[in-house]
Design an enzyme around this catalytic site. Structure first.
Site, PDB file in Angstrom:
ATOM      1  N   HIS A  54      -3.464  -9.325  -8.782  1.00  0.00           N
ATOM      2  CA  HIS A  54      -3.334  -8.444  -7.937  1.00  0.00           C
ATOM      3  C   HIS A  54      -5.070  -8.198  -7.605  1.00  0.00           C
ATOM      4  O   HIS A  54      -5.862  -8.865  -7.413  1.00  0.00           O
ATOM      5  CB  HIS A  54      -3.187  -6.770  -8.461  1.00  0.00           C
ATOM      6  CG  HIS A  54      -2.081  -6.245  -8.900  1.00  0.00           C
ATOM      7  ND1 HIS A  54      -0.876  -7.109  -9.512  1.00  0.00           N
ATOM      8  CD2 HIS A  54      -1.145  -5.968  -8.397  1.00  0.00           C
ATOM      9  CE1 HIS A  54       0.449  -6.860  -9.559  1.00  0.00           C
ATOM     10  NE2 HIS A  54       0.524  -5.761  -9.038  1.00  0.00           N
ATOM     11  N   GLY A  74      -4.539   6.796   0.476  1.00  0.00           N
ATOM     12  CA  GLY A  74      -4.926   5.600  -0.345  1.00  0.00           C
ATOM     13  C   GLY A  74      -3.657   4.312   0.380  1.00  0.00           C
ATOM     14  O   GLY A  74      -3.178   5.075   1.186  1.00  0.00           O
ATOM     15  N   LYS A 117      -6.996  -2.492  -8.307  1.00  0.00           N
ATOM     16  CA  LYS A 117      -5.868  -2.239  -9.470  1.00  0.00           C
ATOM     17  C   LYS A 117      -6.325  -1.831 -10.997  1.00  0.00           C
ATOM     18  O   LYS A 117      -7.632  -2.275 -11.230  1.00  0.00           O
ATOM     19  CB  LYS A 117      -4.972  -3.129  -9.086  1.00  0.00           C
ATOM     20  CG  LYS A 117      -3.846  -2.463 -10.430  1.00  0.00           C
ATOM     21  CD  LYS A 117      -2.894  -3.836 -10.241  1.00  0.00           C
ATOM     22  CE  LYS A 117      -1.349  -3.698 -11.286  1.00  0.00           C
ATOM     23  NZ  LYS A 117      -0.710  -2.175 -10.819  1.00  0.00           N
ATOM     24  N   GLY A 141       5.479   5.254  -7.210  1.00  0.00           N
ATOM     25  CA  GLY A 141       5.206   3.801  -7.427  1.00  0.00           C
ATOM     26  C   GLY A 141       3.880   3.864  -8.111  1.00  0.00           C
ATOM     27  O   GLY A 141       3.341   2.506  -8.465  1.00  0.00           O
ATOM     28  N   THR A 142       3.122   4.564  -7.919  1.00  0.00           N
ATOM     29  CA  THR A 142       1.847   4.877  -9.789  1.00  0.00           C
ATOM     30  C   THR A 142       2.030   3.675 -11.412  1.00  0.00           C
ATOM     31  O   THR A 142       3.659   4.416 -11.852  1.00  0.00           O
ATOM     32  CB  THR A 142       1.366   6.278 -10.256  1.00  0.00           C
ATOM     33  OG1 THR A 142       1.148   6.902  -8.855  1.00  0.00           O
ATOM     34  CG2 THR A 142       0.174   6.140 -10.708  1.00  0.00           C
TER      35      THR A 142
END
Length: 261
Positions: free
Chosen positions: A150, A11, A154, A94-95
């Protein structure tokens, strides 16, 4: 040497984490996991390779990591956490998309399996400082709104960073309704989400990474505190620090600020 497995290795964030872990002193990259993997190895920047798995359970058995760094998706992260923590492996996550119920479950899993998890809505050191400054400013300014911006891929809104910022502000600010008491939205949702009276607005556009403005207003003035990353590289020092520091911890650690000296 701390053995690190990267979940979500192909990713946008995962590829950066792979490079950062490989380059970091004291960390050893033992493999990557990604459902979209087409090969059984991951090509690294220096020309070497490491194992690439499509199944996390298999990777945990084969790669024997000390820490799993997880940058996947909110809809799958809890399944991953259950696998990781039940193995007694530590997690650096960090998800986003962690509700209080999810955090409670992670904390329980950590205690039951004598391990630890760092969940950070934002790994940028600038974002940590922004939240600290916002909480300080909230002691002097009653009215505040948060604008988080963002990239358009996202999945969740508002961001975990915006929620954490609002939570920290709420610790020092008495909840109250902002704006005119008789204001009406002619388009529903135009005033943003409500958190104890403060408004949170979410922008989703190509070109952004993960910016946030915290805007305070008072008589005759405004105060803006801005975090404005220009690339995902800004998160890597925090991720590497998290891999090192979580080895010294037990239980759930929520927020990068909890491991800063």
């Amino acid at each position: 040497m701390i053995r690190v497995l990267v979940n979500g290795a192909l990713g946008r964030m995962g590829t950066q984490v792979v490079e950062a872990v490989q380059a970091a002193e004291g960390l050893e990259l033992t493999g990557g996991v990604d459902l979209n993997g087409k090969k059984d190895c991951l090509q690294l920047a220096d020309g070497s390779t490491c194992p690439l798995f499509t199944d996390l359970a298999e990777a945990l058995e084969a790669a024997t990591p000390d820490v799993v760094v997880d940058f996947t998706r909110p809809d799958v992260v809890m399944d991953s956490m259950r696998l990781i923590l039940k193995k007694g492996v530590r997690a650096v996550v960090g998800t986003t998309g962690f509700t209080q119920d999810r955090l409670d479950e992670v904390e329980k899993l950590c205690k039951e399996n004598n391990t630890a998890a760092l969940i950070a809505p934002n790994f940028a050191l600038g974002a940590v400082v922004m939240i600290k400054l916002a909480a300080e400013a909230a002691k002097y300014f009653d009215d505040v709104e948060i604008i988080e911006k963002h990239h358009d891929k996202k999945l969740d809104a508002p961001s975990g960073t915006a929620i954490l910022t609002a939570q920290k502000i709420a610790e020092v600010r008495k909840a109250h309704k902002q704006g005119h008491p008789e204001e009406k939205e002619t388009i529903p949702g135009s005033r943003g989400g409500d958190f104890e009276g403060m408004k949170i607005h979410s922008l989703r556009l190509p070109g952004y990474v993960a910016s946030q403005d915290v805007v305070f207003g008072s008589q005759g003035e405004t105060l803006k505190i801005i975090s404005d990353p220009v690339s995902r590289e800004c998160y890597m020092p925090g991720v590497v620090m998290g891999c090192r520091k979580i080895m010294e911890r037990e239980g759930l650690v929520y927020g990068l600020d909890r491991i800063l000296d």
